[in-house]
Enzyme design. Structure first.
Site, PDB file in Angstrom:
ATOM      1  N   HIS A   5     -40.788   8.162  -5.538  1.00  0.00           N
ATOM      2  CA  HIS A   5     -41.820   8.267  -6.572  1.00  0.00           C
ATOM      3  C   HIS A   5     -43.015   7.377  -6.257  1.00  0.00           C
ATOM      4  O   HIS A   5     -42.852   6.273  -5.749  1.00  0.00           O
ATOM      5  CB  HIS A   5     -41.259   7.886  -7.949  1.00  0.00           C
ATOM      6  CG  HIS A   5     -40.707   9.073  -8.664  1.00  0.00           C
ATOM      7  ND1 HIS A   5     -41.499   9.921  -9.400  1.00  0.00           N
ATOM      8  CD2 HIS A   5     -39.464   9.564  -8.714  1.00  0.00           C
ATOM      9  CE1 HIS A   5     -40.750  10.880  -9.890  1.00  0.00           C
ATOM     10  NE2 HIS A   5     -39.508  10.703  -9.482  1.00  0.00           N
ATOM     11  N   PRO A   6     -44.221   7.854  -6.597  1.00  0.00           N
ATOM     12  CA  PRO A   6     -45.404   7.018  -6.367  1.00  0.00           C
ATOM     13  C   PRO A   6     -45.471   5.920  -7.432  1.00  0.00           C
ATOM     14  O   PRO A   6     -44.887   6.066  -8.503  1.00  0.00           O
ATOM     15  CB  PRO A   6     -46.565   7.991  -6.577  1.00  0.00           C
ATOM     16  CG  PRO A   6     -46.035   8.990  -7.553  1.00  0.00           C
ATOM     17  CD  PRO A   6     -44.568   9.132  -7.251  1.00  0.00           C
ATOM     18  N   ASN A  61     -50.652  15.310 -12.117  1.00  0.00           N
ATOM     19  CA  ASN A  61     -50.881  15.889 -13.447  1.00  0.00           C
ATOM     20  C   ASN A  61     -50.252  15.042 -14.542  1.00  0.00           C
ATOM     21  O   ASN A  61     -50.850  14.822 -15.598  1.00  0.00           O
ATOM     22  CB  ASN A  61     -50.307  17.307 -13.527  1.00  0.00           C
ATOM     23  CG  ASN A  61     -51.073  18.254 -12.634  1.00  0.00           C
ATOM     24  OD1 ASN A  61     -52.223  17.984 -12.286  1.00  0.00           O
ATOM     25  ND2 ASN A  61     -50.441  19.365 -12.227  1.00  0.00           N
ATOM     26  N   GLU A  62     -49.026  14.553 -14.292  1.00  0.00           N
ATOM     27  CA  GLU A  62     -48.342  13.740 -15.299  1.00  0.00           C
ATOM     28  C   GLU A  62     -49.115  12.449 -15.564  1.00  0.00           C
ATOM     29  O   GLU A  62     -49.344  12.068 -16.715  1.00  0.00           O
ATOM     30  CB  GLU A  62     -46.910  13.429 -14.831  1.00  0.00           C
ATOM     31  CG  GLU A  62     -46.003  14.648 -14.888  1.00  0.00           C
ATOM     32  CD  GLU A  62     -44.866  14.640 -13.859  1.00  0.00           C
ATOM     33  OE1 GLU A  62     -44.177  15.659 -13.740  1.00  0.00           O
ATOM     34  OE2 GLU A  62     -44.675  13.609 -13.171  1.00  0.00           O
ATOM     35  N   SER A  83     -46.865  14.756  -9.964  1.00  0.00           N
ATOM     36  CA  SER A  83     -47.106  13.365 -10.376  1.00  0.00           C
ATOM     37  C   SER A  83     -48.539  13.165 -10.834  1.00  0.00           C
ATOM     38  O   SER A  83     -48.803  12.503 -11.829  1.00  0.00           O
ATOM     39  CB  SER A  83     -46.832  12.400  -9.226  1.00  0.00           C
ATOM     40  OG  SER A  83     -45.465  12.304  -9.003  1.00  0.00           O
ATOM     41  N   ILE A 111     -41.211   5.557 -15.062  1.00  0.00           N
ATOM     42  CA  ILE A 111     -41.060   5.915 -16.473  1.00  0.00           C
ATOM     43  C   ILE A 111     -41.605   7.329 -16.638  1.00  0.00           C
ATOM     44  O   ILE A 111     -42.544   7.731 -15.929  1.00  0.00           O
ATOM     45  CB  ILE A 111     -41.816   4.908 -17.380  1.00  0.00           C
ATOM     46  CG1 ILE A 111     -41.493   5.160 -18.851  1.00  0.00           C
ATOM     47  CG2 ILE A 111     -43.318   4.928 -17.129  1.00  0.00           C
ATOM     48  CD1 ILE A 111     -41.870   4.012 -19.779  1.00  0.00           C
TER      49      ILE A 111
END
Ligand SMILES: NC(=O)N[C@H]1NC(=O)NC1=O
Length: 163
Positions: free
Chosen positions: A67-68, A82-83, A80, A117
Site C-alpha cells: 500500500h502507498p 481515487n480513494e 488508491s 486506514i
C-alpha cells in the site's frame, strides 16, 4: 458488471479486473477465479476475504507493504488515488502535510509497513489523529488492524466493480 457477467469472464479478464482488490496482489484474483461460479456478490466477497484469512503472516505483511503511504505524491494505483482524493488527502494544508509526513515515516520505521486506514470510512481529521494513536500500538495489534483495514478497502473496491 453483474455477477453473471463476472461468472462469464475468462481468467485473464477476471484477474485484470480484480488485480488490485488487495493492492498489487493479483494472486488473490487467481485464487478466487477458481471458485466460480459465484451465486451472488456476497459469495465473491467471501472468497476474497477467505483468501486473505488463510495467508501466512509474511504474505499478509507483504500486502500491507504494497500500500502507498497516505498523502504520498508518488505514483499509486488508480484505486488508491481515487480513494485518497475522496478524503481530500491530495489537498492537505502545509501543516497537515507535515503531520502526515512525520507520522507516516515514524510509523513505517517502527513497523516496517505503512500506516493503513480505509479512507472511505474516515474523514481527513480523523485520519490525522488516528495515525498518532496507532503509532503507539504494538506490532501484533498493527498487523491485525492493518489487515482489517485492507479488507474494508477490498470490499469497497469489489463493490465498485460488481453491481
Ligand atoms: N496507506 C493507506 O491507508 N492507503 C490506502 N487507504 C485506502 O483507503 N486506500 C489506500 O490505498
Amino acid at each position: 458488471m453483474d455477477v453473471n457477467e463476472i461468472n462469464a469472464c475468462d481468467q485473464d479478464s477476471f484477474v485484470k479486473l480484480f488485480s488490485n482488490v488487495f493492492e498489487h496482489h493479483p494472486e488473490a484474483a487467481e485464487y478466487v477465479y477458481d471458485k466460480r461460479p459465484f451465486s451472488d456478490r456476497s459469495h465473491l466477497l467471501k472468497m476474497f476475504f477467505h483468501y486473505m484469512e488463510t495467508l501466512p503472516l509474511e504474505v499478509k505483511k507483504q500486502v500491507l507493504i504494497n500500500h502507498p503511504m497516505l498523502g504520498s505524491k508518488k505514483p499509486m494505483t488508480n484505486e488508491s488515488k481515487n480513494e485518497q482524493t475522496s478524503a481530500g488527502l491530495n489537498q492537505l494544508t502545509n501543516s497537515e502535510e507535515e503531520v502526515m509526513d512525520v507520522y507516516n515515516k515514524r510509523y513505517y520505521e517502527k513497523f516496517g509497513f505503512p500506516y493503513i486506514i480505509c479512507v472511505k470510512e474516515n474523514s481527513k481529521d480523523r485520519i490525522l489523529s488516528d495515525i498518532k494513536k496507532r503509532y503507539e500500538n504494538d506490532m501484533e495489534t498493527e498487523i491485525s488492524t492493518g489487515i482489517n483495514e485492507v479488507s474494508k478497502i477490498a470490499m469497497y473496491r469489489i463493490l465498485d466493480i460488481v453491481k
